[in-house]
Design a protein around this motif. Sequence first.
Motif: not given
Length: 218
Positions: A27-33, A71-78, A80-84
């Motif tokens: 599955f896709i994992y979504v960390d909404t926090g 691998n389904g790992t989530q990255c947060v892009i704010l 245009g910048e990856d702020v994970s």
Amino acid sequence: MINVAIDGPAGAGKSTVAKAAAKKLGFIYVDTGALYRAIALNAVNNGVIDDNNKIIKMLENTDIKLTFDENGTQCVILNGEDVSSLIRTPEISMGASNVSKIPEVRAFLLELQRDIARNNNVIMDGRDIGSVVLPNADIKIFLTASAECRAKRRYDELVLKGENVTYEEVLDDVNKRDYQDSHREIAPMKPTDDAVIADNTGMTVEEGTELIINIINS
């Protein structure tokens, strides 16, 4: 599409076990926090974290995307910048709790979350996934653990990252966050009537992951 909603308090291990379970199930994992943390980080960077009206205005120039690697790992892009990695500090954690009280922020992020769920088999975790974001989720889980256990996990995590904190400070933050999240007027954190309550106090990551997978497969 199969949608799994996992809610629960800070430090219950939602992200860790949801991510592991999603990988095993494909599955896709979504960390909404992480989305709320990104809003908080943007507000801190713009010096408006203590002004709700300015935070709402800031949303007009805020662009948040979630990307997923092979691998389904989530990255947060704010913007245009990856702020994970930048969103995982105690300051941003408390900031996320503050901005999550603002109805306009929740509305801003709601459609993004639902759009991902419409198009993927997902395990999505947060505070109000089963009650607000995905009220028709196929499976709802409320994952919890004792405050002391959750604080110890968060403390160990922060120490590994080189943060200068004490266990007592982290426990205090956990208790404050619990109170804020469960007493806010908009979408307070609480289990839905149709959620399975899962307590992973004292469990290893592997045991907690199996607990979630067993509920999903039952």
